[in-house]
Write a protein that holds these residues in place. Structure first.
Motif, mmCIF file in Angstrom:
data_model
loop_
_atom_site.group_PDB
_atom_site.id
_atom_site.type_symbol
_atom_site.label_atom_id
_atom_site.label_comp_id
_atom_site.label_asym_id
_atom_site.label_seq_id
_atom_site.Cartn_x
_atom_site.Cartn_y
_atom_site.Cartn_z
ATOM 1 N N ILE A 22 0.865 -1.187 0.000
ATOM 2 C CA ILE A 22 0.000 0.000 0.000
ATOM 3 C C ILE A 22 0.903 1.238 0.000
ATOM 4 O O ILE A 22 1.912 1.273 0.704
ATOM 5 C CB ILE A 22 -0.921 -0.005 1.239
ATOM 6 N N PRO A 23 0.567 2.256 -0.774
ATOM 7 C CA PRO A 23 1.387 3.464 -0.775
ATOM 8 C C PRO A 23 1.553 4.049 0.626
ATOM 9 O O PRO A 23 0.650 3.998 1.447
ATOM 10 C CB PRO A 23 0.600 4.420 -1.674
ATOM 11 N N LEU A 24 2.736 4.581 0.879
ATOM 12 C CA LEU A 24 3.166 5.187 2.136
ATOM 13 C C LEU A 24 3.412 4.171 3.250
ATOM 14 O O LEU A 24 3.689 4.550 4.380
ATOM 15 C CB LEU A 24 2.191 6.265 2.624
ATOM 16 N N LEU A 25 3.340 2.890 2.962
ATOM 17 C CA LEU A 25 3.692 1.862 3.935
ATOM 18 C C LEU A 25 4.907 1.046 3.482
ATOM 19 O O LEU A 25 5.189 -0.004 4.040
ATOM 20 C CB LEU A 25 2.513 0.919 4.189
ATOM 21 N N GLY A 26 5.618 1.535 2.499
ATOM 22 C CA GLY A 26 6.772 0.823 1.968
ATOM 23 C C GLY A 26 7.907 0.677 2.959
ATOM 24 O O GLY A 26 8.734 -0.224 2.840
ATOM 25 N N LEU A 66 10.160 -2.026 -2.954
ATOM 26 C CA LEU A 66 11.059 -0.966 -2.505
ATOM 27 C C LEU A 66 11.643 -0.193 -3.679
ATOM 28 O O LEU A 66 11.775 1.032 -3.609
ATOM 29 C CB LEU A 66 12.191 -1.567 -1.664
ATOM 30 N N SER A 67 11.980 -0.882 -4.750
ATOM 31 C CA SER A 67 12.560 -0.188 -5.894
ATOM 32 C C SER A 67 11.533 0.695 -6.588
ATOM 33 O O SER A 67 11.862 1.765 -7.094
ATOM 34 C CB SER A 67 13.153 -1.187 -6.891
ATOM 35 N N LEU A 68 10.263 0.278 -6.596
ATOM 36 C CA LEU A 68 9.224 1.105 -7.197
ATOM 37 C C LEU A 68 8.944 2.351 -6.366
ATOM 38 O O LEU A 68 8.614 3.405 -6.901
ATOM 39 C CB LEU A 68 7.931 0.303 -7.354
ATOM 40 N N GLY A 69 9.095 2.232 -5.058
ATOM 41 C CA GLY A 69 8.831 3.364 -4.179
ATOM 42 C C GLY A 69 10.046 4.220 -3.903
ATOM 43 O O GLY A 69 9.983 5.147 -3.088
ATOM 44 N N GLY A 70 11.174 3.917 -4.523
ATOM 45 C CA GLY A 70 12.374 4.705 -4.314
ATOM 46 C C GLY A 70 13.068 4.374 -3.008
ATOM 47 O O GLY A 70 13.930 5.116 -2.559
ATOM 48 N N GLY A 71 12.721 3.280 -2.368
ATOM 49 C CA GLY A 71 13.397 2.853 -1.153
ATOM 50 C C GLY A 71 12.745 3.288 0.134
ATOM 51 O O GLY A 71 13.059 2.767 1.185
#
Length: 73
Positions: A22-26, A66-71
């Motif tokens: 889920i976005p912002l929970l990476g 993680l790679s999609l969210g920039g870490g």
């Protein structure tokens, strides 16, 4: 026995990784990655490969997220 422990670490990590998509929970993937690595090591020490392979699949899911969210995100 080590294969069972590897599966347990993989399942606990999967429970953490699934909501982390889920976005912002990476950031939760950073909590799951050390558990996954422990599961992979335990799976490597066992005579069976199933637990190790399961942990590797969970690790791939976490790393791709993680790679999609920039870490971070």
């Amino acid at each position: 026995m080590l294969n069972l422990l590897s599966f347990i670490f993989g399942i606990v990590s999967l429970v953490i990784v699934i909501p982390a998509t889920i976005p912002l929970l990476g950031w939760a993937n950073w909590i799951a990655l050390p558990l996954i690595v422990i599961g992979v090591v335990l799976g490597q020490l066992s005579s069976s490969n199933a637990g190790r392979n399961f942990c590797i699949v969970v690790m791939l899911i976490a790393v791709v997220r993680l790679s999609l969210g920039g870490g971070i995100i």
